[in-house]
Design an enzyme around this catalytic site. Structure first.
Site, PDB file in Angstrom:
ATOM      1  N   GLU A 120       0.792  -1.227   0.000  1.00  0.00           N
ATOM      2  CA  GLU A 120       0.000   0.000   0.000  1.00  0.00           C
ATOM      3  C   GLU A 120       0.825   1.277   0.000  1.00  0.00           C
ATOM      4  O   GLU A 120       0.415   2.278  -0.582  1.00  0.00           O
ATOM      5  CB  GLU A 120      -0.930   0.009   1.240  1.00  0.00           C
ATOM      6  CG  GLU A 120      -2.019  -1.041   1.219  1.00  0.00           C
ATOM      7  CD  GLU A 120      -3.182  -0.637   0.336  1.00  0.00           C
ATOM      8  OE1 GLU A 120      -3.086   0.403  -0.330  1.00  0.00           O
ATOM      9  OE2 GLU A 120      -4.185  -1.374   0.297  1.00  0.00           O
ATOM     10  N   SER A 380     -28.290 -31.595  51.098  1.00  0.00           N
ATOM     11  CA  SER A 380     -27.380 -31.826  52.224  1.00  0.00           C
ATOM     12  C   SER A 380     -26.097 -31.011  52.147  1.00  0.00           C
ATOM     13  O   SER A 380     -25.218 -31.179  52.990  1.00  0.00           O
ATOM     14  CB  SER A 380     -27.009 -33.316  52.286  1.00  0.00           C
ATOM     15  OG  SER A 380     -28.147 -34.114  52.515  1.00  0.00           O
TER      16      SER A 380
END
Length: 731
Positions: A120, A380
């Protein structure tokens, strides 16, 4: 005779001699034309310079007239939730539905950056925002080819276009980009400009930025991109829609290969790497974004909606492993069942994993419901806290004999899970076997209201039955509601020696001393850990490695298993989110195997909790007489003994006693503390922190030699089992 030295002949300006043959008038005219051309050229240069200067000044005036660049576009980012190491757990879209995950140049594979600049903007690190050579090249190509071959835009100019998107492609728009590019270069460093590009570049659809694209197409962070993957992501922003690999694979492949060719030509990558990269295909579809610990992520965002980054204490690898475990274990159980797991670091209180179900998107399993925060009946699983309260108050010891026989409490006649009774057993055995009758007997002794108050005081949120009124004995067998994360917090308290701390969910947060809440004393907490470490393990699991307890709620609606060692606590719940009963849903059969498998995935050998000073190691026969047997023929509830005849007259409850300690050391001189009681039936048994104090038979006062500064719990038991307790601080 010569008139003087001969003059050398002048070299002819025309090597061919043609000029010498021209007439003099022609030669004079040509010379005049040459002089005129030189003058015109000079004038042209001056005029050109003046025009260029005027254009530059005009451009500078134009650039100065522009308002400051609006960077708010760059600040719009996806909210992200990461784990303790910064690894992505779950991202969220922006308000307008885009995926734009925050990223910097340092977060990306350097080869990607090299390929990007090579393709680029080769002179990105050297120009001031605009590359004149690139623009001249683009103009020349357009003239020769009569079409746009390359745009000449630098990465900085592309960032300017992304910050101020415009549909028109006019000279004015290009000039604005140039002006903005110069402005960006003045305000930001090259890495910062590159980071802006990496965040804003379009990748097709609602994907923006390299990090979102890397996850969408390859399911990984951009730091881990391969050569072919990086080349594709370099190519896509130039034409993100026409090159989308999930829609136009041929165009995407061709664009990727062009990037590879440019990278090879500029010596960014070697030839063999290019050959291998070109053999790879392109992704055929977009991948889903990470959805790890989704409920924890949602809770974090809901708690701080304005924050863009949430860093949780969760460990991604452990979380993923446990999510897989839950999914694999729940699938065979049935279509509507679910499970939840919480893992806590005992020292810091940090939540290392929080699994709220096997499938977030399953409507059948109510996957969107956070089951770690759902109120469920614990069965329990609360029994250890009943025993801890009894041990703490001198009502029992792990070797105290208790009776497991049929007993009625008004209209209620509790039974054991297997509907059998075992007669006389030790408290240790009763808790390991999770017998109901001894637990109810101890709860009657300590008082249900006192148990509930202690659990709430330790930080647990408790939901009592809707009928209200005073809590009954059924709360000891699961007759209340509690959340999995609160149950985990209570068991963390046992592992920590009796003090609970808030669960820490965000990196950087810490609890302070005032956040510590008392659950029980250190000795009683160790008694419980020692007892539960001997609980029989589930089938095919090793025993004696962790302390653990299971629970099954009434009607087989909830199965629980909670285990701990010195370092970690793991809590597991299994059941239907809608609370419907499931035949065979038993904690030891369904939840306990998940617990033990989860411990294996922690990757650390379980460590036993060290025995504290003051723990009484004894057999039933060597216990003080009142502790040898839990008697049922005398009132024993602590609530009753508060106003009972037996009372401790010295030391008073809550007293701060100066015992001559310096820096926690023992007193320099022997200074035993007198323990005095009023009332009661002799002989009296005194205990300090659960340890009997030797006394002289027949004498009311007892004398105790403290061994260090700190808190101490003093209890006295008379011959009928009546109890009184105070808590003091020695200084």
């Amino acid at each position: 005779m010569s008139d003087g030295p001969s003059q050398p002949a002048r070299p002819s300006p025309d090597p061919s001699g043609e000029e010498g043959n021209r007439p003099p008038r022609l030669r004079r005219r040509l010379a005049a034309v040459a002089r005129g051309a030189a003058v015109m050229a000079g004038v042209g240069l001056v005029v050109g310079a003046a025009v260029a200067g005027g254009l530059w000044n005009g451009f500078r005036a134009y650039a100065a007239s522009l308002p400051p660049l609006d960077l708010r576009v760059a600040s719009v980012q996806s909210t992200t939730v990461v784990d303790r190491e910064g690894r992505l757990l779950r991202p969220f879209t922006t308000e307008d539905g885009r995926w734009r995950l925050p990223v910097t140049a340092a977060d990306v594979d350097p080869r990607f950056l090299d390929m990007l600049t090579a393709f680029e903007d080769a002179r990105f690190r050297h120009h001031a925002g605009v590359d004149p050579l690139a623009m001249l090249r683009a103009a020349g190509q357009m003239v020769v080819n009569r079409r746009v071959v390359s745009g000449g835009s630098t990465l900085t100019m592309q960032v300017a276009r992304l910050l101020e998107p415009r549909d028109d492609r006019t000279i004015g728009a290009k000039l604005r980009q140039v002006a903005r590019a110069f402005e960006l270069e003045r305000r930001f460093s090259k890495p910062e400009i590159l980071s802006l590009y990496l965040n804003l570049a379009p990748y097709g659809g609602n994907i923006e930025g390299i990090r979102a694209a890397s996850f969408a197409y390859f399911g990984k962070e951009p730091k881990r991109l391969g050569v072919a993957e990086a080349a594709l992501l370099v190519a896509l922003p130039q034409s993100p829609e026409t090159r989308r690999p999930d829609r136009n694979p041929a165009a995407a492949l061709a664009a990727r290969d062009r990037v590879l060719g440019r990278a090879l030509a500029r010596h960014v990558i070697a030839g063999p790497e290019v050959v291998r990269a070109r053999l790879d295909g392109v992704p055929a579809a977009r991948l889903p974004f990470p959805m790890i610990a989704p409920h924890a992520a949602e809770a974090a965002v809901a708690e701080r909606p304005d924050a863009k980054l949430h860093r949780l204490t969760i460990d991604l690898r452990l979380q993923k492993s446990l999510e897989t475990l839950v999914r694999d274990r729940v699938e065979p159980l049935g279509p509507k069942l679910s499970a939840a797991v919480v893992v806590v670091d005992n020292a810091s209180g940090e939540v290392l994993a929080s699994v709220s179900g096997p499938d977030y998107f399953s409507a059948e399993r109510a996957g969107s419901v956070d089951l770690t925060a759902a109120m469920r009946s614990p069965g329990s699983a609360l029994k250890p806290f009943i025993y801890a309260l009894a041990f703490e108050n001198g009502l029992a010891h792990p070797e105290t004999m208790v009776e497991d026989r049929p007993t009625r409490y008004g209209a209620w006649a509790p039974e054991n899970f297997d509907q059998s009774f075992h007669g006389l057993v030790t408290a240790r055995k009763a808790l390991q076997m999770s017998l109901n009758m001894p637990a109810v007997e101890m709860l009657e002794a300590v008082g249900p209201a006192r148990l509930i108050a202690r659990l709430k005081g330790a930080g647990a949120e408790i939901a009592m039955p809707k009928e209200g009124g005073a809590p009954g004995l059924a709360v000891g067998l699961g007759g209340l509601g509690i959340r999995l994360e609160d149950l985990a917090r209570l068991y963390v308290g046992l592992a920590r020696g009796g003090d609970t701390v808030p669960l820490v969910r965000r990196v950087g947060e810490r609890f302070v001393d005032r956040d510590r809440l008392r659950l029980t004393d250190r000795v009683s907490a160790w008694y419980i850990a020692d007892v539960l470490r001997g609980a029989p393990p589930p089938v095919n699991a090793p025993g004696g490695r962790i302390a653990y307890k299971t629970g099954t709620s009434y009607g087989y609606r909830d199965a629980w298993a909670v285990g701990f060692d010195r370092r970690f606590t793991v809590a597991v719940w299994v059941g239907r989110p809608d609370g419907a009963p499931v035949p065979g849903l038993v904690g030891r059969v369904v939840a306990a195997p998940i617990l033990f498998d989860a411990y294996q995935r922690l990757g650390a050998e379980p460590e036993p909790i060290p025995q504290p000073m003051g723990a009484l190691i004894a057999t039933t026969a060597t216990l003080p007489p009142p502790l040898r047997h839990m008697r049922k023929d005398v009132p024993k509830t602590l609530a009753a003994t508060v106003d009972a005849e037996l009372k401790i007259s010295f030391p008073p409850d809550g007293a701060r006693i100066d015992a001559g300690f310096a820096g926690g050391a023992a007193p320099t001189e022997a200074s035993p503390l007198a323990l005095k009681a009023l009332g009661g039936v002799p002989p009296l048994v005194w205990l300090v922190n659960g340890v009997p104090v030797s006394t002289v038979e027949g004498r009311r006062p007892a004398f105790w030699q403290p061994d260090g500064a700190g808190f101490a719990q003093v209890s006295v038991i008379d011959a009928k089992g009546a109890t009184a307790t105070v808590r003091v601080r020695l200084e």
